[in-house]
Design a protein around this motif. Structure first.
Motif, short mmCIF file in Angstrom:
data_model
loop_
_atom_site.label_atom_id
_atom_site.label_comp_id
_atom_site.label_asym_id
_atom_site.label_seq_id
_atom_site.Cartn_x
_atom_site.Cartn_y
_atom_site.Cartn_z
N SER A 127 0.82 -1.21 0.00
CA SER A 127 0.00 0.00 0.00
C SER A 127 0.85 1.26 0.00
N LEU A 128 1.96 1.23 0.74
CA LEU A 128 2.84 2.40 0.85
C LEU A 128 3.91 2.43 -0.24
N ARG A 129 3.89 1.44 -1.13
CA ARG A 129 4.85 1.36 -2.23
C ARG A 129 6.29 1.30 -1.71
N LEU A 130 6.51 0.31 -0.86
CA LEU A 130 7.83 0.07 -0.29
C LEU A 130 8.27 -1.34 -0.67
N PRO A 131 8.70 -1.55 -1.91
CA PRO A 131 9.00 -2.90 -2.38
C PRO A 131 10.14 -3.58 -1.62
N THR A 132 11.15 -2.81 -1.22
CA THR A 132 12.27 -3.42 -0.49
C THR A 132 11.84 -3.89 0.88
N VAL A 133 10.99 -3.12 1.56
CA VAL A 133 10.44 -3.56 2.84
C VAL A 133 9.65 -4.85 2.64
N ARG A 134 8.85 -4.88 1.60
CA ARG A 134 8.04 -6.07 1.33
C ARG A 134 8.92 -7.30 1.10
N GLU A 135 10.02 -7.12 0.37
CA GLU A 135 10.86 -8.25 0.00
C GLU A 135 11.82 -8.67 1.11
N GLN A 136 12.28 -7.72 1.93
CA GLN A 136 13.35 -8.03 2.87
C GLN A 136 12.95 -7.99 4.33
N ALA A 137 11.73 -7.60 4.64
CA ALA A 137 11.33 -7.42 6.03
C ALA A 137 11.51 -8.69 6.86
N GLU A 177 15.40 0.36 2.20
CA GLU A 177 14.43 0.89 1.24
C GLU A 177 14.97 2.13 0.54
N CYS A 178 15.58 3.03 1.31
CA CYS A 178 16.12 4.26 0.73
C CYS A 178 17.27 3.96 -0.23
N ASP A 179 18.15 3.03 0.15
CA ASP A 179 19.28 2.68 -0.71
C ASP A 179 18.80 2.09 -2.03
N GLU A 180 17.82 1.20 -1.94
CA GLU A 180 17.30 0.58 -3.15
C GLU A 180 16.57 1.61 -4.03
N ARG A 181 15.88 2.54 -3.39
CA ARG A 181 15.19 3.58 -4.15
C ARG A 181 16.18 4.47 -4.87
N ASP A 182 17.28 4.81 -4.19
CA ASP A 182 18.33 5.60 -4.83
C ASP A 182 18.93 4.87 -6.02
N ALA A 183 19.14 3.56 -5.87
CA ALA A 183 19.72 2.77 -6.96
C ALA A 183 18.77 2.75 -8.16
N ARG A 184 17.48 2.58 -7.89
CA ARG A 184 16.50 2.57 -8.99
C ARG A 184 16.44 3.92 -9.67
N GLN A 185 16.56 4.99 -8.89
CA GLN A 185 16.53 6.33 -9.48
C GLN A 185 17.75 6.56 -10.36
N ARG A 186 18.92 6.08 -9.93
CA ARG A 186 20.12 6.24 -10.75
C ARG A 186 19.96 5.52 -12.09
N THR A 226 26.54 10.47 -18.02
CA THR A 226 26.21 9.30 -17.22
C THR A 226 26.52 9.53 -15.75
N ALA A 227 27.69 10.12 -15.47
CA ALA A 227 28.05 10.42 -14.08
C ALA A 227 27.05 11.36 -13.44
N ALA A 228 26.63 12.37 -14.19
CA ALA A 228 25.65 13.33 -13.67
C ALA A 228 24.31 12.65 -13.40
N ALA A 229 23.90 11.77 -14.30
CA ALA A 229 22.63 11.06 -14.13
C ALA A 229 22.68 10.15 -12.91
N GLU A 230 23.81 9.48 -12.70
CA GLU A 230 23.95 8.59 -11.55
C GLU A 230 23.96 9.37 -10.23
N GLN A 231 24.28 10.66 -10.31
CA GLN A 231 24.23 11.51 -9.13
C GLN A 231 22.83 12.07 -8.89
N GLY A 232 21.88 11.67 -9.74
CA GLY A 232 20.49 12.07 -9.56
C GLY A 232 20.04 13.24 -10.40
N ARG A 233 20.89 13.71 -11.31
CA ARG A 233 20.53 14.86 -12.13
C ARG A 233 19.77 14.42 -13.38
N ARG A 234 18.96 15.34 -13.89
CA ARG A 234 18.22 15.09 -15.12
C ARG A 234 19.11 15.43 -16.31
#
Length: 273
Positions: free
Chosen positions: A31-41, A66-75, A140-148
């Motif tokens: 419900s809260l869209r926390l896939p890592t919590v769901r998979e690893q809890a 959850e935050c680490d995995e979210r950052d990785a997906r965003q990169r 690529t480096a800029a994108a991996e740092q979270g930039r558009r």
């Protein structure tokens, strides 16, 4: 009479079975869209119990995961959104071949502070000297740092702008490019632009002036950009905007690809069939 506030009352906790608790975690995480919590809890809870973690420490572990995995997906998403034509990394670039690019300068560019400051980057040099590699790798480096980031060749961008103008969608497309943190504009000066295409490209450059960075690569010196933009005044205005507070790097005349091909031929001649 003492007034007891409900805010001082500890939240009620009800006892439930382990199976019910796991099911509740799955439902809540979905419900809260926390896939890592769901998979690893469950696994983290068991590991935490073995290590006798406090409830707060366990909560910190699962939320950090959850935050680490979210950052990785965003990169990954940012890199895909950049639409680079091939994979290039700064670690694979041989700075010894470019006298104008010492390791300290490359490290500064990799950090991205120039992007945050809205400063342009211009790479000038002959074909095969590493301009394309650098533009893609820095993007690529800029994108991996979270930039558009968006990579595009000059010809492709002009074609997109012309089509948008014909469809009366130009303002929307210009606004989309203006929102990017870094626009990687490759092959400037490779093709002749008609007056309309040159003016549309100028709109993109102007929309980003002193606000958002452009990293561009060209095999032509600034003195020859008039052949691309046809109108000398427009060419001068483009150069002015792309060089103000810019990092300008000359990649030289020695082709990486030619050198690599020569080394391959030499090896084949040395090694007997």
């Amino acid at each position: 009479m003492t007034n007891t506030s409900s805010n001082n009352t500890a939240p009620a906790v009800r006892e439930i079975s382990e199976q019910a608790a796991q099911a509740a975690v799955m439902v809540a995480a979905t419900s809260l869209r926390l896939p890592t919590v769901r998979e690893q809890a469950v696994d983290l809870a068991r590991a935490g119990a073995k290590q006798r973690l406090s409830h707060t420490a366990f909560l910190a572990e699962i939320l950090t995961a959850e935050c680490d995995e979210r950052d990785a997906r965003q990169r990954i998403r940012r890199v895909n959104e950049a639409k680079s034509p091939r994979t290039k990394r700064l670690a694979d670039f041989d700075t010894t071949r470019v006298a104008d690019l010492p390791p300290a300068t490359l490290a500064h560019l990799a950090g991205g502070a120039w992007i945050d400051a809205g400063e342009p980057l211009v790479l000038l040099g002959d074909s095969g000297t590493g301009k394309n590699h650098l533009v893609i790798a820095l993007g690529t480096a800029a994108a991996e740092q979270g930039r558009r980031v968006r990579y595009v060749t000059t010809a492709a961008l002009v074609n997109e702008l012309v089509e948008a103008a014909d469809d009366k969608q130009l303002s929307r497309v210009v606004a989309r490019y203006a929102r990017l943190d870094l626009l990687c504009l490759d092959e400037v000066g490779y093709v002749h632009l008609d007056p309309r295409g040159a003016e549309l490209l100028f709109q993109i450059i102007t929309a980003r002036e002193e606000r958002a960075s452009i990293a561009c690569a060209s095999n032509a010196p600034f003195s020859e950009w008039g052949a691309t933009f046809t109108d000398p005044r427009l060419a001068a205005a483009v150069v002015d905007r792309l060089t103000f507070n810019a990092h300008i790097i000359q990649t030289g005349t020695t082709s990486y690809r030619l050198a690599a091909s020569t080394r391959t031929i030499d090896r084949k001649e040395i090694i007997p069939a």
